[in-house]
Design an enzyme around this catalytic site. Structure first.
Site, short mmCIF file in Angstrom:
data_model
loop_
_atom_site.label_atom_id
_atom_site.label_comp_id
_atom_site.label_asym_id
_atom_site.label_seq_id
_atom_site.Cartn_x
_atom_site.Cartn_y
_atom_site.Cartn_z
CE LYS A 16 -1.78 1.38 3.89
NZ LYS A 16 -1.14 2.72 4.05
CG LEU A 107 5.94 -0.49 1.76
CD1 LEU A 107 6.86 -1.57 1.21
CD2 LEU A 107 5.57 0.50 0.66
CG ASP A 144 -3.23 1.42 7.59
OD1 ASP A 144 -3.96 2.42 7.75
OD2 ASP A 144 -1.99 1.49 7.46
#
Length: 293
Positions: A16, A107, A144
């Site tokens: 990500k 990430l 997240d």
């Protein structure tokens, strides 16, 4: 719903990238309010789930040693247990995580792994679950996880739990670079001293190509960059190296660091930059890829 399946199921857990990240406030419970644009690169971990009587996890890949597969806090196992409890599944699963992404790297790796675990086990166990239930289950695992479960370009706000899709993002060539330094997110937020930002307007239309994407991103930022550089000064070196690479339109830190990315004019310039950086800095983790639309 079936508690067994005949074959192994694999799901990718893509990196990500926070193409922009603005810290807009802080809630009473300590969570920060964020606003920004996320996308996913075709560089990933992989989760494989096979039928088994009990639940277990093994980890392989270049970053396996950075994780404790048996820890109660392991997000992959937490995701599996949460889904089994929610769905009333009695079957187990033999989970294997191929850990290709660096740990504590900005990430979303752990969250992406948890999201991939949910997707793999839903398929393996034949679970039927409403999208709202799945979102809530993912959010209970971490802020997240819902956006990683969504897995597509989106504007995010709140603590990351409000996701607005962005269709039509160009598949821009990117280079990801991590200087080999783990940067814990809490340390970065503690070092963040800037005033809170105002949320920028959401784009009405997606950019028409890589150059326009870079131009729009250049008008935004990652508010955590300065704080992260105080924790890991090597981040500044990475950003300088990316910005000086031919064909790089914009370079930015992702999340709370230390991984940075550059958006490049074309695949050839991205691959050349990745090769040059890897040769010059063999201790750095360097990968080229593309944003997923």
């Amino acid at each position: 719903m079936s508690d067994t399946a005949a074959t192994a199921i694999s799901r990718r857990a893509p990196a990500k990238l926070n193409l922009s990240l603005h810290v807009t406030g802080k809630r009473a419970d300590g969570y920060h309010e964020l606003d920004g644009l996320i996308a996913f690169a075709d560089v990933s971990d992989t989760i494989t789930a096979e039928p088994a009587e009990t639940l277990s996890l093994t980890v392989g890949g270049p970053f396996a040693e950075a994780l404790d597969a048996g820890a109660e806090s392991n997000l992959v196992l937490r995701a599996a247990r949460a889904l089994a409890e929610h769905a009333g599944v009695s079957a187990g699963a033999a989970l294997h995580l191929d850990k290709q992404l660096p740990v504590a790297a900005g990430l979303g790796g752990g969250s992406a792994d948890a999201a991939a675990t949910l997707r793999a086990l839903i398929a393996l166990w034949g679970v039927r679950i409403e999208s709202r239930e799945l979102h809530d289950l993912a959010l209970a695992l971490g802020a997240d996880v819902p956006m990683c479960l969504f897995g597509r370009p989106a504007f995010v706000s709140g603590i990351g739990d409000t996701v607005t899709p962005l269709d039509g993002l160009p598949p821009a060539p990117v280079v990801l670079v991590n200087p080999g330094v783990a940067v814990p997110t809490p340390a970065v937020f503690r070092a963040h001293k800037r005033a809170f930002s105002s949320a920028p307007p959401v784009w009405r239309m997606p950019p028409s190509g890589v150059r326009e994407l870079a131009a729009r991103l250049s008008a935004q930022r990652n508010d955590l960059t300065t704080a992260a550089e105080t924790v890991a000064p090597a981040i500044g070196e990475v950003l300088d190296a990316l910005r000086s690479a031919p064909g790089c339109h914009v370079a930015r830190m992702s999340g709370s660091g230390a991984t940075c990315f550059g958006i490049f004019a074309n695949t050839a310039s991205a691959e050349t930059a990745a090769h040059t950086l890897a040769a010059a800095r063999p201790a750095w983790w360097v990968r080229s890829g593309r944003l997923q639309g």
